[in-house]
Design a protein around this motif. Structure first.
Motif, short mmCIF file in Angstrom:
data_model
loop_
_atom_site.label_atom_id
_atom_site.label_comp_id
_atom_site.label_asym_id
_atom_site.label_seq_id
_atom_site.Cartn_x
_atom_site.Cartn_y
_atom_site.Cartn_z
N GLY A 410 0.82 -1.33 -0.01
CA GLY A 410 -0.03 0.05 0.02
C GLY A 410 0.79 1.32 -0.08
O GLY A 410 0.38 2.38 0.23
N VAL A 411 1.94 1.08 -0.29
CA VAL A 411 2.79 2.49 -0.30
C VAL A 411 2.86 2.70 -1.81
O VAL A 411 3.87 2.65 -2.29
N VAL A 412 1.85 3.30 -2.39
CA VAL A 412 1.77 3.37 -3.93
C VAL A 412 1.46 5.12 -4.06
O VAL A 412 0.32 5.43 -3.75
N ILE A 413 2.41 5.78 -4.62
CA ILE A 413 2.56 7.32 -4.71
C ILE A 413 2.27 7.46 -6.17
O ILE A 413 3.26 7.00 -6.98
N ALA A 414 1.24 8.50 -6.46
CA ALA A 414 1.36 8.94 -8.07
C ALA A 414 2.65 9.72 -8.37
O ALA A 414 2.95 10.32 -7.42
N LYS A 415 3.00 9.54 -9.54
CA LYS A 415 4.28 10.49 -9.86
C LYS A 415 3.70 11.52 -11.00
O LYS A 415 3.02 11.49 -11.68
N GLY A 533 4.38 13.86 0.18
CA GLY A 533 4.85 14.24 -1.26
C GLY A 533 6.07 14.70 -1.19
O GLY A 533 6.94 15.01 -0.01
N GLY A 534 6.77 15.22 -2.27
CA GLY A 534 8.22 15.76 -2.24
C GLY A 534 8.94 14.77 -3.50
O GLY A 534 8.52 14.24 -4.41
N GLY A 535 10.12 15.03 -3.01
CA GLY A 535 11.16 14.20 -3.75
C GLY A 535 11.10 12.69 -3.66
O GLY A 535 10.76 12.32 -2.40
N PRO A 536 11.81 12.16 -4.71
CA PRO A 536 11.84 10.46 -4.57
C PRO A 536 13.07 10.08 -3.87
O PRO A 536 13.19 8.72 -3.93
N LEU A 537 13.99 10.91 -3.47
CA LEU A 537 15.29 10.34 -2.84
C LEU A 537 15.28 9.64 -1.53
O LEU A 537 14.33 9.78 -0.71
N GLU A 538 16.28 8.89 -1.13
CA GLU A 538 16.26 8.01 0.02
C GLU A 538 16.46 9.03 1.16
O GLU A 538 16.22 8.71 2.24
N TYR A 554 9.01 1.68 9.98
CA TYR A 554 8.24 2.18 8.58
C TYR A 554 8.82 3.23 7.94
O TYR A 554 9.13 4.14 8.51
N ARG A 555 9.02 3.25 6.75
CA ARG A 555 9.26 4.25 6.01
C ARG A 555 8.66 4.79 4.50
O ARG A 555 8.45 3.77 3.92
N ALA A 556 8.21 5.88 4.53
CA ALA A 556 7.54 6.12 3.28
C ALA A 556 8.14 7.37 2.50
O ALA A 556 8.72 8.16 3.01
N ARG A 557 8.33 7.20 1.35
CA ARG A 557 8.80 8.33 0.31
C ARG A 557 7.80 8.75 -0.75
O ARG A 557 6.75 7.77 -0.90
N SER A 558 7.86 9.74 -1.41
CA SER A 558 6.83 10.01 -2.32
C SER A 558 6.62 9.33 -3.55
O SER A 558 5.29 8.95 -3.82
N GLY A 559 7.94 8.76 -3.85
CA GLY A 559 7.67 7.73 -5.02
C GLY A 559 7.97 8.43 -6.58
O GLY A 559 8.20 8.02 -7.24
N GLY A 560 8.04 9.77 -6.16
CA GLY A 560 8.25 10.58 -7.55
C GLY A 560 8.50 12.03 -7.18
O GLY A 560 8.28 12.32 -5.97
N GLU A 561 8.78 12.87 -8.18
CA GLU A 561 8.93 14.17 -7.88
C GLU A 561 7.55 14.88 -7.86
O GLU A 561 7.08 15.47 -9.09
N VAL A 562 7.03 14.97 -6.82
CA VAL A 562 5.40 15.44 -6.86
C VAL A 562 5.09 16.33 -5.81
O VAL A 562 5.57 15.92 -4.42
N GLU A 563 4.49 17.47 -5.98
CA GLU A 563 4.09 18.32 -4.83
C GLU A 563 2.68 17.70 -4.40
O GLU A 563 2.49 17.96 -3.20
N ASP A 564 2.13 17.28 -5.12
CA ASP A 564 0.58 16.63 -4.75
C ASP A 564 0.81 15.62 -3.74
O ASP A 564 1.29 14.53 -3.88
#
Length: 608
Positions: A410-415, A533-538, A554-564
């Motif tokens: 479930g850590v699926v973020i739109a890019k 949201g934000g950058g996709p970097l580690e 647990y750690r989540a990243r935005s998954g893409g360069e996305v402000e949304d």
């Protein structure tokens, strides 16, 4: 040299050491007289503005100005020390990349065996490329000093965690050992055995990944260059007494991957019970590894499933032929007890191995991904595995399994599809108008409660950072009110809830770094969600950290360069009733080097 008596003497040492960034120094202190006249106060000032590290300042105040630079690497601080050398955190001057430098002790550099082991570690690590093995970037020499340039892995060794918190329990033990086995499977396929697997050589990163360290005793079974070390090793027992295999304890002439499996079993025993299988002097331990069976886990703890105890017993079998014959076989045997939180990491570790292409391992991976890998009757289990295997093979085998797993966790973020190069371009966002990949909560959720029983400020709706501690500059002048993204990004919006949110770019853009940490709070619900949201970097992300251990589970990243911002769901069942805290991390200062966050809530039910 004697310790500096004045600030000028201290600054002379600093400049002589080579660690000073002259451009930044001149920007901050155009005149040396702007600094305190006392050398210690001067050092503290330079540490505060990050021109020096505490380690560098301490060494310089003691009159030491040499050894801070090895080639293009500036040494920042020591990370650890072993029998062969010291490991330092260092930074490449031009690339600004942090690395771990393993520096061979001066006396060891003159020892033929030590030098060959050092170079063998470099060859072994260079031949291996796997998420569960620390990578090597280079091997270098500066004057008479030899050093390895390795991947820097922030985290703690399992040995350190055992010393801090004692036994880790079955679930974490299975997770960590399965990941280590995936790394060993890769090494095995490349012709290497480690020969010193133990908790001190397994690093746990902040996002829960196990990394195998220290290939100094590793041996290639295919490289003729390792024959020299084999001759030099002759007559010496190689390994660590608490975790050594019987054949290593007897100094057998032929050691293979099954020795690593035994050591991995001894490590597993230690993680679960808090102590190694055998006690006593070194001689007594070596003898017991050869002649005495380790206690069965199920006899020490009645809650341990007998079948899992049997798996560990087989890993610790005295005869190599009675053990599992490959690390991949260990993963298969442990898969029934692998926690869902560790599934993605183990699947990722195995997917790149040759063994992943075998029918047996594909059935294991399919079972892990589907969540149906629990114990069944042999007949039903085989039938289900065959069906699952056929289904996944039709859509791309292991790649499809990893994709399915991404949906499951479930850590699926739109890019957004934007890159640094076109960041300022005014063009439509391809995601506008599309629903979130993960659905919003069906209920409003509740805020965690503080010690006073009142809701914590985890949605920032009081307009302050109350209940949070900020370090660094990244979150200065936060939180943000209103949707400032929509005003400056065509076709984009923050998707924040309420009036306020954390927007890493909004005040100071990408340059500042830092962390924002919440007060600890008790987990009272089985699920949580938040927006990110934000950058996709580690170096960017939102971490949930166990208060007891200080380790992010647990750690989540935005998954893409996305402000949304998009909603992330977290299954908290394994930590329900325990205290955790939230840590928002921004450790990157380049473009898209920021993270957005809002609306942390507890929920009784997860996403549908």
């Amino acid at each position: 040299m004697p310790p500096p008596a004045t600030a000028n003497e201290f600054l002379d040492l600093v400049r002589k050491s080579g660690v000073l960034d002259d451009t930044k120094f001149q920007e901050l202190f155009p005149d040396d007289s702007d600094l305190p006249v006392d050398p210690r106060e001067c050092a503290q000032k330079l540490v505060k503005v990050e021109l020096l590290t505490s380690y560098q300042a301490t060494q310089l105040l003691a009159g030491k100005s040499r050894g801070f630079c090895l080639g293009q690497y500036k040494i920042l601080r020591p990370l650890g020390q072993g029998g062969m050398g010291t490991v330092y955190l260092a930074e490449h001057e031009d690339l600004n990349r942090k690395v771990a430098l393993k520096v061979l002790h001066g006396d060891k550099a003159m020892d033929k065996l030590a030098l060959e082991r050092f170079l063998r570690e470099a060859r072994a690590a260079a031949a291996l490329d796997h998420p569960n093995i620390v990578r090597i970037h280079d091997v270098g020499q500066h004057g008479t000093v030899r050093f390895l340039v390795m991947e820097f892995v922030p985290g703690d060794t399992l040995e350190s965690l055992l010393q801090k918190g004692g036994a880790m329990g079955l679930s974490r033990g299975v997770d960590y050992i399965s990941q280590a086995a995936a790394g060993l499977q890769h090494a095995y396929e490349k012709g290497f055995i480690h020969r010193d697997i133990k908790p001190a050589n397994l690093m746990l990163t902040a996002d829960g990944v196990i990394k195998i360290l220290d290939m100094g005793l590793a041996r290639s079974m295919v490289s003729a260059r390792d024959k020299l070390t084999e001759v030099l090793d002759e007559g010496s027992v190689v390994g660590t007494p608490d975790f050594i295999s019987p054949e290593q304890a007897m100094n057998a002439p032929r050691i293979d991957i099954r020795a690593d499996i035994y050591s991995l079993g001894a490590t597993f025993f230690t993680l679960v019970t808090g102590k190694p299988p055998f006690q006593g002097s070194t001689t007594q331990k070596l003898a017991q590894h050869q002649m005495k069976n380790a206690p069965a886990l199920s006899t020490l703890d009645k809650t341990v499933p007998p079948a899992l105890s049997t798996v560990l017993g087989r890993m610790l079998a005295k005869k190599p032929e009675d053990r599992y014959q490959s690390p991949g076989d260990v993963v298969t045997a442990l898969s029934e007890w692998l926690p869902s939180t560790g599934t993605a990491r183990v699947v990722a570790g195995l997917s790149g191995t040759d063994m992943a292409q075998t029918e047996k391992m594909q059935a294991t991976l399919t079972g892990l991904v589907s969540g149906k890998g629990r114990r069944n009757s042999k007949k039903k289990g085989a039938a289900r595995a065959a069906k699952r295997k056929q289904r996944y093979l039709m859509v791309g085998g292991i790649a499809a399994a990893v994709l399915a797993l991404t949906v499951v966790v479930g850590v699926v973020i739109a890019k957004s599809g934007r890159s640094d190069a076109n960041r300022g371009a005014e063009r439509p966002n391809p995601n506008v108008g599309l629903p979130d990949v993960v659905p919003p909560p069906a209920d409003a959720g509740v805020l965690p409660l503080g010690a006073d029983g009142k809701p914590l400020n985890l949605d920032f709706e009081d307009g302050t950072l109350k209940d949070w501690t900020a370090e660094g500059e990244a979150f200065r002048e936060q939180p943000i009110q209103g949707d400032t993204v929509a005003a400056r990004r065509f076709g984009m919006k923050s998707r924040h809830q309420g009036k306020f949110w954390i927007g890493g770019y909004e005040r100071l853009q990408d340059t500042p770094t830092g962390t924002l940490t919440s007060v600890p709070f008790k987990v009272t619900h089985p699920w949580a969600s938040f927006l990110v949201g934000g950058g996709p970097l580690e170096d960017l992300g939102v971490e949930l950290v166990a208060k007891e251990t200080g380790i992010a589970f647990y750690r989540a990243r935005s998954g893409g360069e996305v402000e949304d911002m998009n909603r992330v769901w977290v299954d908290l069942k394994t930590v329900e009733g325990k205290e955790i805290f939230i840590r928002i991390v921004d450790n990157y200062s380049g473009q898209w080097g920021h993270v957005n966050f809002d609306d942390f809530r507890f929920h009784q039910k997860g996403p549908k």
